[in-house]
Design an enzyme around this catalytic site. Structure first.
Site, PDB file in Angstrom:
ATOM      1  N   ASN A  69      20.117  16.100 -10.862  1.00 50.24           N
ATOM      2  CA  ASN A  69      19.095  15.960 -11.890  1.00 50.24           C
ATOM      3  C   ASN A  69      19.542  16.590 -13.184  1.00 50.24           C
ATOM      4  O   ASN A  69      20.284  17.572 -13.200  1.00 50.24           O
ATOM      5  CB  ASN A  69      17.760  16.575 -11.426  1.00 50.24           C
ATOM      6  CG  ASN A  69      17.628  18.029 -11.815  1.00 50.24           C
ATOM      7  OD1 ASN A  69      17.313  18.367 -12.962  1.00 50.24           O
ATOM      8  ND2 ASN A  69      17.908  18.917 -10.868  1.00 50.24           N
ATOM      9  N   MET A  71      16.823  16.979 -15.950  1.00 50.34           N
ATOM     10  CA  MET A  71      15.505  16.703 -16.534  1.00 50.34           C
ATOM     11  C   MET A  71      15.456  17.221 -17.976  1.00 50.34           C
ATOM     12  O   MET A  71      14.748  16.675 -18.810  1.00 50.34           O
ATOM     13  CB  MET A  71      14.400  17.417 -15.745  1.00 50.34           C
ATOM     14  CG  MET A  71      14.519  17.319 -14.239  1.00 50.34           C
ATOM     15  SD  MET A  71      13.723  15.875 -13.619  1.00 50.34           S
ATOM     16  CE  MET A  71      12.051  16.314 -13.865  1.00 50.34           C
ATOM     17  N   CYS A 129      19.960  27.190 -15.238  1.00 51.45           N
ATOM     18  CA  CYS A 129      19.913  25.735 -15.411  1.00 51.45           C
ATOM     19  C   CYS A 129      21.296  25.298 -15.921  1.00 51.45           C
ATOM     20  O   CYS A 129      21.797  25.838 -16.913  1.00 51.45           O
ATOM     21  CB  CYS A 129      18.829  25.354 -16.416  1.00 51.45           C
ATOM     22  SG  CYS A 129      18.883  23.606 -16.841  1.00 51.45           S
ATOM     23  N   ASN A 191      20.740  28.164  -8.052  1.00 48.66           N
ATOM     24  CA  ASN A 191      20.245  26.962  -8.741  1.00 48.66           C
ATOM     25  C   ASN A 191      21.209  25.810  -8.398  1.00 48.66           C
ATOM     26  O   ASN A 191      22.121  25.966  -7.597  1.00 48.66           O
ATOM     27  CB  ASN A 191      20.198  27.210 -10.253  1.00 48.66           C
ATOM     28  CG  ASN A 191      19.160  26.346 -10.951  1.00 48.66           C
ATOM     29  OD1 ASN A 191      18.993  25.168 -10.592  1.00 48.66           O
ATOM     30  ND2 ASN A 191      18.472  26.882 -11.920  1.00 48.66           N
ATOM     31  N   GLY A 216      20.337  19.733  -2.675  1.00 49.58           N
ATOM     32  CA  GLY A 216      20.342  19.042  -1.382  1.00 49.58           C
ATOM     33  C   GLY A 216      21.423  19.579  -0.459  1.00 49.58           C
ATOM     34  O   GLY A 216      22.124  20.547  -0.784  1.00 49.58           O
ATOM     35  N   GLY A 243      19.471  23.418  -0.772  1.00 50.50           N
ATOM     36  CA  GLY A 243      19.797  22.490   0.308  1.00 50.50           C
ATOM     37  C   GLY A 243      19.107  22.710   1.637  1.00 50.50           C
ATOM     38  O   GLY A 243      19.530  22.134   2.646  1.00 50.50           O
TER      39      GLY A 243
HETATM   40  C1  SIN Z   1      15.762  20.702 -15.538  1.00 53.41           C
HETATM   41  O1  SIN Z   1      14.584  20.713 -15.917  1.00 53.41           O
HETATM   42  O2  SIN Z   1      16.622  20.070 -16.162  1.00 53.41           O
HETATM   43  C2  SIN Z   1      16.176  21.456 -14.309  1.00 53.41           C
HETATM   44  C3  SIN Z   1      16.013  22.915 -14.475  1.00 53.41           C
HETATM   45  C4  SIN Z   1      17.048  23.723 -13.753  1.00 53.41           C
HETATM   46  O3  SIN Z   1      18.012  23.183 -13.201  1.00 53.41           O
HETATM   47  O4  SIN Z   1      16.932  24.951 -13.764  1.00 53.41           O
END
Ligand code: SIN
Length: 304
Positions: A69, A71, A129, A191, A216, A243
């Site tokens: 991801n 995001m 992140c 993370n 995962g 995971g």
């Molecule tokens: C995100 O919102 O991009 C994920 C946040 C994270 O990985 O800490």
């Protein structure tokens, strides 16, 4: 007696299986649903001082061993989110941990202060992140910045501070030590791990941000190793994260040194059912092995 109850930094959790930051943690309604499904505690999506739109789609892609991801930390900002915090605290009894991020120590501290004012039982600092410039792992990978952020938040709030670290570093235990010296009451590890997927038909990276974070089953052995190394170096509790799909995975992280675990990607794969099946599986394992409580097996691998 409830053999699953654990206490971390003065907070009592009815069982050691918490919601991790990132999934279902943006609204009071979804957080309440997770608590009602059986979670021992809740960690919200990461919240900043100001609202943030996040990255354009696609922000998530499935790979054979998990999800990637990027995001981009979308969130409504702490002022708006404070109403969600108050609503969760009105409706459920389990500890509520607000994940916060910032672009400076001052932003982290101010966001944490407002989260606590709204009712957060603790804050988790997202210094890990892996894909947003100017925050996240750029802070957690830098010993000086990490120290500055944690100590500033420590001076500003009186609630426990958890620090979520990245595995995208050479020595995660050293960073955990720095965070603890600066005032962290617990460490969360880990993370997501920097990753990407390319569409071989078009040749283009799939995520709009190109690089994202892998979660995962693929990262569980990394999480186990990180928790194990951190446990050897610091004396504060650890939340194991990364995971975990079933109770066996949770037990592995607890044996490595986690006092409790956090679940994220498993919810996307298996639904909220995991908050019933994982604590149940842990309890059966404890009893079958002849232990009186989950606390007795925290870090057990280090003593064998
Ligand atoms: C995100 O919102 O991009 C994920 C946040 C994270 O990985 O800490």
């Amino acid at each position: 007696m409830n053999c699953l109850e654990v206490e971390v930094a003065g907070l009592k959790f009815r069982n050691p299986v918490l919601l991790a930051a990132g999934i279902l943690g943006m609204t009071a309604e979804s957080l309440i649903r997770v608590a009602e499904a059986g979670a021992g505690g809740l960690v919200t999506k990461s919240i900043g001082l100001k609202p943030r739109k996040g990255f354009p789609n696609p922000t998530v892609v499935q790979v054979s061993c998990g999800l990637i991801n990027a995001m981009g930390l979308p969130n409504p900002g702490i002022k708006t989110f404070s109403e969600e915090i108050r609503e969760v605290k009105r409706k459920v009894k389990v500890p509520l941990i607000v994940s916060v991020y910032g672009y400076s120590a001052e932003e982290f501290a101010e966001t944490a202060k407002l989260a606590v004012k709204a009712g957060a039982d603790a804050v988790e600092l997202n210094v890990s992140c892996p894909h947003v410039e100017g925050t996240g792992e750029e802070i957690g990978q830098n010993p000086e910045l990490l120290k500055e952020v944690v100590s500033k938040v420590k001076r500003r709030i009186s609630k426990p501070i958890f620090v979520k670290l990245s595995a995208n570093v050479t020595d995660i235990a050293q960073l955990a030590e720095i965070a603890v010296k600066a005032g962290a009451d617990a460490i969360t590890a880990i993370n997501t791990v920097r990753a990407m997927k390319i569409d071989i038909k078009t040749g283009r990276p799939i995520l709009a941000n190109r690089i994202g974070g892998l979660s995962g089953p693929a990262i569980k052995p990394i999480a186990v190793r990180c928790v194990y190394e951190i446990y050897e170096r610091v004396r504060v509790p650890i939340f194991g994260c990364g995971g975990i799909l079933n109770w066996r995975d949770a037990i592995e992280l607890i044996l490595a040194g986690a006092s409790a675990v956090q679940i994220g990607t498993a919810i996307a794969v298996k639904d909220l059912e995991v908050f019933r099946t994982i604590p149940k599986g842990i309890e059966k394992y404890i009893r079958r092995k002849g232990f009186g409580s989950v606390k007795e097996i925290v870090g057990l691998s280090h003593r064998l």
